[in-house]
Scaffold this motif. Structure first.
Motif, PDB file in Angstrom:
ATOM      1  N   ASP B  45      12.285  28.900  32.644  1.00  0.00           N
ATOM      2  CA  ASP B  45      11.748  28.009  31.514  1.00  0.00           C
ATOM      3  C   ASP B  45      11.895  26.635  32.011  1.00  0.00           C
ATOM      4  O   ASP B  45      11.009  25.622  31.758  1.00  0.00           O
ATOM      5  N   SER B  46      12.906  26.167  32.619  1.00  0.00           N
ATOM      6  CA  SER B  46      13.176  24.806  32.986  1.00  0.00           C
ATOM      7  C   SER B  46      12.145  24.619  33.940  1.00  0.00           C
ATOM      8  O   SER B  46      11.775  23.250  34.360  1.00  0.00           O
ATOM      9  N   ALA B  47      11.890  25.414  35.129  1.00  0.00           N
ATOM     10  CA  ALA B  47      10.942  25.475  36.075  1.00  0.00           C
ATOM     11  C   ALA B  47       9.498  25.093  35.356  1.00  0.00           C
ATOM     12  O   ALA B  47       8.709  24.072  36.003  1.00  0.00           O
ATOM     13  N   ALA B  48       9.324  25.647  34.544  1.00  0.00           N
ATOM     14  CA  ALA B  48       8.118  25.683  33.860  1.00  0.00           C
ATOM     15  C   ALA B  48       7.717  24.177  33.233  1.00  0.00           C
ATOM     16  O   ALA B  48       6.676  23.621  33.438  1.00  0.00           O
ATOM     17  N   ARG B  49       8.830  23.860  32.676  1.00  0.00           N
ATOM     18  CA  ARG B  49       8.774  22.347  32.261  1.00  0.00           C
ATOM     19  C   ARG B  49       8.527  21.282  33.345  1.00  0.00           C
ATOM     20  O   ARG B  49       7.680  20.384  33.121  1.00  0.00           O
ATOM     21  N   ARG B  50       9.402  21.534  34.381  1.00  0.00           N
ATOM     22  CA  ARG B  50       9.254  20.573  35.586  1.00  0.00           C
ATOM     23  C   ARG B  50       7.644  20.602  36.059  1.00  0.00           C
ATOM     24  O   ARG B  50       7.127  19.734  36.327  1.00  0.00           O
ATOM     25  N   LEU B  51       7.185  21.877  36.337  1.00  0.00           N
ATOM     26  CA  LEU B  51       5.871  22.097  36.752  1.00  0.00           C
ATOM     27  C   LEU B  51       4.791  21.396  35.846  1.00  0.00           C
ATOM     28  O   LEU B  51       3.884  20.943  36.575  1.00  0.00           O
ATOM     29  N   ALA B  52       5.105  21.379  34.517  1.00  0.00           N
ATOM     30  CA  ALA B  52       4.096  20.928  33.720  1.00  0.00           C
ATOM     31  C   ALA B  52       4.020  19.070  33.874  1.00  0.00           C
ATOM     32  O   ALA B  52       3.197  18.732  33.606  1.00  0.00           O
ATOM     33  N   GLU B  53       5.412  18.804  34.216  1.00  0.00           N
ATOM     34  CA  GLU B  53       5.376  17.273  34.099  1.00  0.00           C
ATOM     35  C   GLU B  53       4.674  16.532  35.268  1.00  0.00           C
ATOM     36  O   GLU B  53       4.456  15.270  34.959  1.00  0.00           O
ATOM     37  N   ARG B  54       4.441  17.034  36.564  1.00  0.00           N
ATOM     38  CA  ARG B  54       4.091  16.064  37.655  1.00  0.00           C
ATOM     39  C   ARG B  54       3.750  17.225  38.883  1.00  0.00           C
ATOM     40  O   ARG B  54       4.283  18.272  38.643  1.00  0.00           O
ATOM     41  N   PRO B  55       3.001  16.791  39.851  1.00  0.00           N
ATOM     42  CA  PRO B  55       2.567  17.798  40.752  1.00  0.00           C
ATOM     43  C   PRO B  55       3.705  17.699  41.801  1.00  0.00           C
ATOM     44  O   PRO B  55       4.570  16.642  41.922  1.00  0.00           O
ATOM     45  N   PHE B  56       3.858  18.830  42.419  1.00  0.00           N
ATOM     46  CA  PHE B  56       4.924  18.794  43.555  1.00  0.00           C
ATOM     47  C   PHE B  56       4.080  19.325  44.924  1.00  0.00           C
ATOM     48  O   PHE B  56       3.062  19.681  45.007  1.00  0.00           O
ATOM     49  N   ASP B  57       4.793  18.988  46.186  1.00  0.00           N
ATOM     50  CA  ASP B  57       4.392  19.223  47.439  1.00  0.00           C
ATOM     51  C   ASP B  57       4.554  20.667  47.820  1.00  0.00           C
ATOM     52  O   ASP B  57       4.015  21.177  48.692  1.00  0.00           O
ATOM     53  N   GLY B  58       5.874  21.185  47.165  1.00  0.00           N
ATOM     54  CA  GLY B  58       5.956  22.526  47.473  1.00  0.00           C
ATOM     55  C   GLY B  58       7.092  22.924  46.566  1.00  0.00           C
ATOM     56  O   GLY B  58       7.799  22.208  45.680  1.00  0.00           O
ATOM     57  N   ILE B  59       7.420  24.128  46.549  1.00  0.00           N
ATOM     58  CA  ILE B  59       8.427  24.836  45.311  1.00  0.00           C
ATOM     59  C   ILE B  59       9.381  25.571  46.361  1.00  0.00           C
ATOM     60  O   ILE B  59       8.708  26.495  47.095  1.00  0.00           O
ATOM     61  N   VAL B  60      10.561  25.483  46.195  1.00  0.00           N
ATOM     62  CA  VAL B  60      11.705  26.357  46.709  1.00  0.00           C
ATOM     63  C   VAL B  60      12.218  26.993  45.359  1.00  0.00           C
ATOM     64  O   VAL B  60      12.906  26.397  44.630  1.00  0.00           O
ATOM     65  N   ILE B  61      12.164  28.446  45.258  1.00  0.00           N
ATOM     66  CA  ILE B  61      12.506  28.852  44.234  1.00  0.00           C
ATOM     67  C   ILE B  61      13.429  30.508  44.412  1.00  0.00           C
ATOM     68  O   ILE B  61      12.988  31.218  45.263  1.00  0.00           O
ATOM     69  N   ASP B  62      14.383  30.403  43.751  1.00  0.00           N
ATOM     70  CA  ASP B  62      14.919  31.827  43.485  1.00  0.00           C
ATOM     71  C   ASP B  62      14.130  32.779  42.961  1.00  0.00           C
ATOM     72  O   ASP B  62      13.482  32.582  42.011  1.00  0.00           O
ATOM     73  N   MET B  63      14.052  33.930  43.703  1.00  0.00           N
ATOM     74  CA  MET B  63      13.443  34.937  43.079  1.00  0.00           C
ATOM     75  C   MET B  63      13.988  35.956  42.081  1.00  0.00           C
ATOM     76  O   MET B  63      14.348  36.920  42.052  1.00  0.00           O
ATOM     77  N   PHE B  64      14.117  35.385  40.879  1.00  0.00           N
ATOM     78  CA  PHE B  64      14.788  36.048  39.564  1.00  0.00           C
ATOM     79  C   PHE B  64      13.402  36.270  38.629  1.00  0.00           C
ATOM     80  O   PHE B  64      12.278  35.970  38.731  1.00  0.00           O
ATOM     81  N   ASP B  65      13.793  37.197  37.646  1.00  0.00           N
ATOM     82  CA  ASP B  65      12.947  37.814  36.876  1.00  0.00           C
ATOM     83  C   ASP B  65      11.926  36.705  36.073  1.00  0.00           C
ATOM     84  O   ASP B  65      12.436  35.638  35.753  1.00  0.00           O
ATOM     85  N   GLY B  66      10.871  37.076  36.199  1.00  0.00           N
ATOM     86  CA  GLY B  66       9.938  35.850  35.437  1.00  0.00           C
ATOM     87  C   GLY B  66       9.461  34.869  36.439  1.00  0.00           C
ATOM     88  O   GLY B  66       8.207  34.361  35.989  1.00  0.00           O
ATOM     89  N   ILE B  67       9.605  34.712  37.555  1.00  0.00           N
ATOM     90  CA  ILE B  67       9.266  33.727  38.445  1.00  0.00           C
ATOM     91  C   ILE B  67       7.880  34.109  39.061  1.00  0.00           C
ATOM     92  O   ILE B  67       7.039  33.168  39.382  1.00  0.00           O
ATOM     93  N   PHE B  68       7.674  35.484  39.235  1.00  0.00           N
ATOM     94  CA  PHE B  68       6.421  35.930  39.857  1.00  0.00           C
ATOM     95  C   PHE B  68       5.190  35.348  38.761  1.00  0.00           C
ATOM     96  O   PHE B  68       4.341  34.784  39.324  1.00  0.00           O
ATOM     97  N   GLU B  69       5.323  35.687  37.496  1.00  0.00           N
ATOM     98  CA  GLU B  69       4.455  35.070  36.470  1.00  0.00           C
ATOM     99  C   GLU B  69       4.297  33.605  36.650  1.00  0.00           C
ATOM    100  O   GLU B  69       3.265  33.110  36.691  1.00  0.00           O
ATOM    101  N   LEU B  70       5.203  32.905  36.801  1.00  0.00           N
ATOM    102  CA  LEU B  70       5.016  31.422  36.796  1.00  0.00           C
ATOM    103  C   LEU B  70       4.376  31.021  38.082  1.00  0.00           C
ATOM    104  O   LEU B  70       3.390  30.151  37.791  1.00  0.00           O
TER     105      LEU B  70
END
Lengths: 165, 141
Positions: B45-70
């Motif tokens: 949820d917090s990742a989705a909020r961050r993504l909605a706020e601004r563009p990023f050059d890249g994303i480093v992400i823990d692969m937990f449930d729901g992340i694939f859909e995001l």
């Protein structure tokens, strides 16, 4: 062996340490998680949060040793707290300050030491986050940055700052 | 005349990692070594909020449930970041080849097994930066 000099603010430093009421307290996860991470990231067998009391160093958190405390006179950390910067001894056997130190010559067999001084809120250097190995080592830029970063987390734990999780 | 070249802009990345010590260390070391600046999130949820706020050059992400859909939504252009924004997925040592393959099928992505050395992640980030062409931040090498 060179005994560590006493910091000029020793009385203030000791008072700050005692005010924190950390000495002789049980292990706490907020310190233990940092120590575990340090050992893992830097590939060392021993990692500690060491607090420097008047005549001893006592380990608030430890990985890789069952030792609870040592005399301050033989403590590497006592040298480390003399400055803010990371204190690194790449090969203690080649360092005249430590070559005949019992921690080096004895069972613990310390060869490598890297300590990041940790502080009370007032800036008094009360101890270190340190990593130890039984072989000579040289830390790379990233490893030094990791140790420095973990020092910040220990400082936050010391000051009781709520986890910014 | 000042002939010194300006310092290259730092990568602006999103880090999604619930583990406190790991997250804080990655952010601090990447910043101190002038490799990247991170925005942090600890959940989908917090990742989705961050993504909605601004563009990023890249994303480093823990692969937990729901992340694939995001990340799928990212690839579909749902956020300000480019759809082909590079992703580094951090996964626990227990391998799940099916999950890994599903994630890699998103494209422009790589997998990093935990526990890893911070230096290894930083090398991957630097490679990410070398190929980033979007978001107006990093020039192509």
């Amino acid at each position: 062996m060179s005994a560590a000099p006493v910091p000029p603010d020793e009385e203030t430093r000791l008072q700050a340490l005692r005010d924190l009421q950390l000495l002789d307290t049980p292990p706490e996860e907020r310190f233990d998680r940092v120590v575990r991470f340090a050992a893992e990231q830097l590939d060392v067998p021993i990692a500690l949060v060491s607090l420097l009391d008047s005549d001893r160093q006592w380990f608030k958190s430890k990985v890789g040793t069952e030792v609870l405390e040592t005399e301050r006179s033989i403590s590497f950390c006592a040298h480390a707290i003399m400055e803010h910067e990371l204190f690194v001894v790449e090969d203690a056997r080649l360092d005249p300050r430590f070559a005949d130190n019992p921690l080096v010559t004895g069972e613990l067999g310390v060869r490598f030491y890297a300590g990041a001084p940790v502080s009370a809120k007032g800036g008094e250097r009360i101890g270190t986050l340190c990593v130890i190995d039984r072989i000579p080592r040289k830390l790379g830029v990233v490893e030094l940055a990791v140790l420095d970063s973990l020092r910040t987390l220990v400082n936050e734990a010391i000051s009781g700052d709520p986890d910014k999780e | 005349m000042n002939t010194r070249a300006p310092a290259p802009p730092q990568l602006q990345l999103l880090l999604v990692e619930p583990q406190f010590v790991l997250r804080r260390t990655i952010v601090a070391v990447a910043h101190d070594l002038h490799i990247a600046r991170f925005q942090e999130a600890t959940s989908v949820d917090s990742a989705a909020r961050r993504l909605a706020e601004r563009p990023f050059d890249g994303i480093v992400i823990d692969m937990f449930d729901g992340i694939f859909e995001l990340m799928s939504r990212l690839r579909e252009g749902a956020f300000p970041s480019r759809p082909d924004t590079a992703i580094i997925a951090m996964t626990a040592i227990t391998t799940d080849e099916q999950r890994d393959a599903r994630f890699l099928s998103l494209g422009h992505s790589s997998v990093l097994r935990k526990p890893f050395k911070i230096a290894e992640l930083l090398q991957m980030i630097q490679r990410m930066g070398a190929s980033a062409t979007g978001n107006g931040c990093i020039a192509a090498s």
